[in-house]
Motif scaffolding. Structure first.
Motif, mmCIF file in Angstrom:
data_model
loop_
_atom_site.group_PDB
_atom_site.id
_atom_site.type_symbol
_atom_site.label_atom_id
_atom_site.label_comp_id
_atom_site.label_asym_id
_atom_site.label_seq_id
_atom_site.Cartn_x
_atom_site.Cartn_y
_atom_site.Cartn_z
ATOM 1 N N ILE A 1 0.834 -1.205 0.000
ATOM 2 C CA ILE A 1 0.000 0.000 0.000
ATOM 3 C C ILE A 1 0.866 1.251 0.000
ATOM 4 O O ILE A 1 0.610 2.218 -0.729
ATOM 5 N N GLN A 2 1.923 1.224 0.804
ATOM 6 C CA GLN A 2 2.849 2.345 0.838
ATOM 7 C C GLN A 2 3.547 2.495 -0.517
ATOM 8 O O GLN A 2 3.780 3.614 -0.990
ATOM 9 N N ALA A 3 3.886 1.372 -1.162
ATOM 10 C CA ALA A 3 4.527 1.411 -2.475
ATOM 11 C C ALA A 3 3.627 2.100 -3.495
ATOM 12 O O ALA A 3 4.101 2.864 -4.338
ATOM 13 N N GLY A 4 2.327 1.845 -3.423
ATOM 14 C CA GLY A 4 1.389 2.486 -4.344
ATOM 15 C C GLY A 4 1.401 3.990 -4.211
ATOM 16 O O GLY A 4 1.335 4.726 -5.202
ATOM 17 N N SER A 5 1.532 4.487 -2.992
ATOM 18 C CA SER A 5 1.591 5.928 -2.755
ATOM 19 C C SER A 5 2.868 6.523 -3.327
ATOM 20 O O SER A 5 2.851 7.614 -3.922
ATOM 21 N N VAL A 6 3.983 5.808 -3.173
ATOM 22 C CA VAL A 6 5.256 6.295 -3.701
ATOM 23 C C VAL A 6 5.239 6.287 -5.229
ATOM 24 O O VAL A 6 5.778 7.192 -5.874
#
Length: 582
Positions: free
Chosen positions: A397-402
């Motif tokens: 999920i954090q990767a999607g934001s980045v």
């Protein structure tokens, strides 16, 4: 007669912004203060009357329209080579951001005889580049094969001599022919032949190359490695065996951030190759595949840490500065979400986009491996053995934001490269006042951001005047944004996790990227991919303006444009498969 350009000041006086008496080998101000006089930037221009080569825009237009006899002055190597050296190998270049080819080309080229492999190869590639600006037809372009053929014959002869094989000039000749082949492949809509690329790689193991010509040799070797890393990333393969012995976690050229980024990019290429091979294996299932996926996620995180450390080491004045449309630059310049990031030069902006693309590949691997873990059958766990899937899900999920942040940054760089250009490039563009680019020069002289920028800069790429910056962007801008935009379009349509990346983007962002890619394709006159019409119109893609709505019957046009953009991006990557930049 010598032509030293607009200013004959030595680089030391130019940086100190003081008057210089242009004495040689060292000027009086530098001798008086016991400073190291760094020499003069324009010494490489040939010592003959070449004023006709830099004619005004009005004269170029007259020559083109009237076809007067003096048109011959604007053809051939006598014009093409100086044009190429000034606008591509000289203006805006800096060793601080050097990849190793253009930055070493001029001093080595001027030391070679006219019939040397490097001189002939530069003549061939310069004529090919100049033909693009002059919109030459197929028959005129075919004439450039003569210096190319001569260069190949001369190079074969040089490679038969051991002392010549060790010289950086020989490797530069191979790289120049490699560039010629790549440009021809892109504009012929075919896959580039690997002959010259493999030839450059074959020269790497020659140990004496490291000791000859000092720093120049290191930069030339660094560029060979750079194009191999770029090619491996495009082809999703491991790198050539000759490269492995030269790559390490340290910089290939000490103190050069471009070289350091290539060292990290090599790790990205190897991980991507292993990831793609792993996904195609049929025997890896259950616990074995889950263990492999977790290993990929861990390695991707470690490489990403190196990339973030690289970004922290970048000089402050290299960092992008965010400008607002209508406030800091003209609203006639298409911008993503009314904003634009500006940089000191195209080279620095391209380094940042290469860094972003490396991170996007790692994040795609992270999300793809995480999805694989979740699709595996849930297995029983022994007491006290906790599954790490929730943590992995949180990481995804954090990767999607980045991913969204990185793609936004690439989109914000597009106005810097393209400005308000929408028409096919021509020589008139170099002096066209209607072509605008957002830059530090577009800020008010009293703007604190501009003053701070000048105070921080200490490299040659940051010392361009407003006119030089305009010419620099006309030469490089459109070409340097072709790769980032084609990378994004290829990434989101990739079979190995591309749809997951696309799902992280904002509504309409992918369509905006397609439209900008079609716009830059028009500017650089790329050959159309797919059925975009017949005859003359099919030679370059149509530019679909931002803002078309399906309500007025343009749904099919938009769909056709989307397909054209995707196909053209793949076509460009196939032609530029061995070119600099992924």
């Amino acid at each position: 007669m010598p032509n030293y350009g607009r200013s004959g000041r030595c680089r030391t006086c130019k940086r100190r912004r003081i008057k210089c008496d242009e004495a040689r080998p060292a000027c009086s101000p530098c001798r008086r203060l016991h400073l190291d006089c760094e020499g003069y930037t324009k010494d490489y221009v040939f010592r003959r009357d070449e004023s006709h080569k830099f004619a005004s825009a009005a004269r170029l237009k007259t020559v083109k329209e009237q076809g007067e006899p003096s048109r011959s002055l604007l053809t051939g190597a006598d014009v093409a080579v100086p044009f190429f050296l000034v606008h591509y190998a000289g203006m805006g270049r800096s060793l601080a951001v050097a990849r190793g080819f253009y930055e070493t080309l001029i001093p080595i080229y001027t030391s070679q005889p006219p019939d040397s492999p490097l001189s002939l190869a530069v003549s061939a590639v310069a004529a090919r580049v100049f033909s693009l600006w002059r919109h030459e037809d197929a028959i005129q372009v075919k004439a450039h094969s003569v210096p190319y053929t001569q260069a190949v014959a001369s190079l074969r002869s040089a490679l038969g001599r051991a002392e010549d094989r060790r010289r950086p000039a020989t490797t530069l000749a191979v790289l120049a022919l490699h560039l010629y082949e790549s440009i021809s492949a892109v504009y012929d809509a075919r896959q580039a032949a690997p002959l010259h690329h493999h030839g450059a790689l074959s020269l790497l193991p020659i140990g004496a190359l490291d000791s000859l010509d000092g720093q120049s040799s290191s930069y030339v070797k660094g560029f060979v490695l750079h194009i191999e890393v770029s090619s491996a990333l495009r082809q999703k393969r491991s790198m050539h065996p000759n490269v492995s012995s030269y790559l390490s976690t340290s910089s290939l050229v000490p103190g050069n951030l471009s070289s350091t980024l290539d060292s990290i990019g090599a790790s990205v290429a190897e991980l991507q190759a292993e990831y793609v091979r792993g996904l195609t294996r049929r025997h890896a299932t259950g616990p074995l595949l889950e263990q492999q996926c977790r290993a990929w996620i861990t390695e991707a995180g470690q490489i990403d840490d190196l990339l973030q450390a690289w970004a922290r080491d970048v000089p402050h004045h290299w960092r992008p500065l965010r400008l607002t449309s209508g406030q800091d630059f003209s609203p006639c310049i298409p911008a993503y979400r009314s904003a634009c990031d500006i940089y000191p030069s195209c080279q620095i902006a391209t380094l940042w986009n290469l860094w972003r693309f490396h991170r996007l590949l790692l994040l795609k691997i992270n999300i793809g491996a995480t999805q694989r873990i979740f699709t595996l059958p849930v297995r029983e766990e022994s007491a006290g053995d906790e599954r790490l899937v929730p943590t992995t899900l949180e990481s995804a999920i954090q990767a999607g934001s980045v991913i969204q942040e990185l793609v936004d940054s690439i989109c914000h760089s597009v106005p810097f490269y393209l400005g308000n250009r929408t028409k096919q490039s021509s020589l008139i563009d170099f002096t066209d006042p209607e072509i605008l680019f957002p830059s530090y020069h577009s800020l008010a002289p009293g703007d604190a951001r501009f003053a701070a920028r000048l105070q921080d800069c200490n490299d040659g790429a940051a010392l361009l005047s407003g006119d030089e910056h305009h010419r620099h962007m006309v030469s490089y801008g459109a070409w340097h944004v072709v790769s980032p935009l084609s990378n994004l379009l290829t990434l989101v349509s990739d079979d190995h996790g591309g749809r997951l990346v696309a799902s992280c983007l904002r509504p309409g962002q992918q369509e905006w990227i397609r439209q900008q890619f079609l716009r830059v394709s028009t500017v650089v006159r790329l050959p159309a991919a797919g059925p975009l019409g017949g005859g003359e119109e099919s030679r370059s893609p149509s530019f679909v303006p931002v803002g078309l709505k399906s309500a007025d019957g343009t749904a099919e046009i938009l769909k056709s444009a989307d397909n054209a953009a995707e196909n053209l991006a793949k076509q460009v990557r196939k032609g530029a498969i061995f070119m600099s930049g992924p």
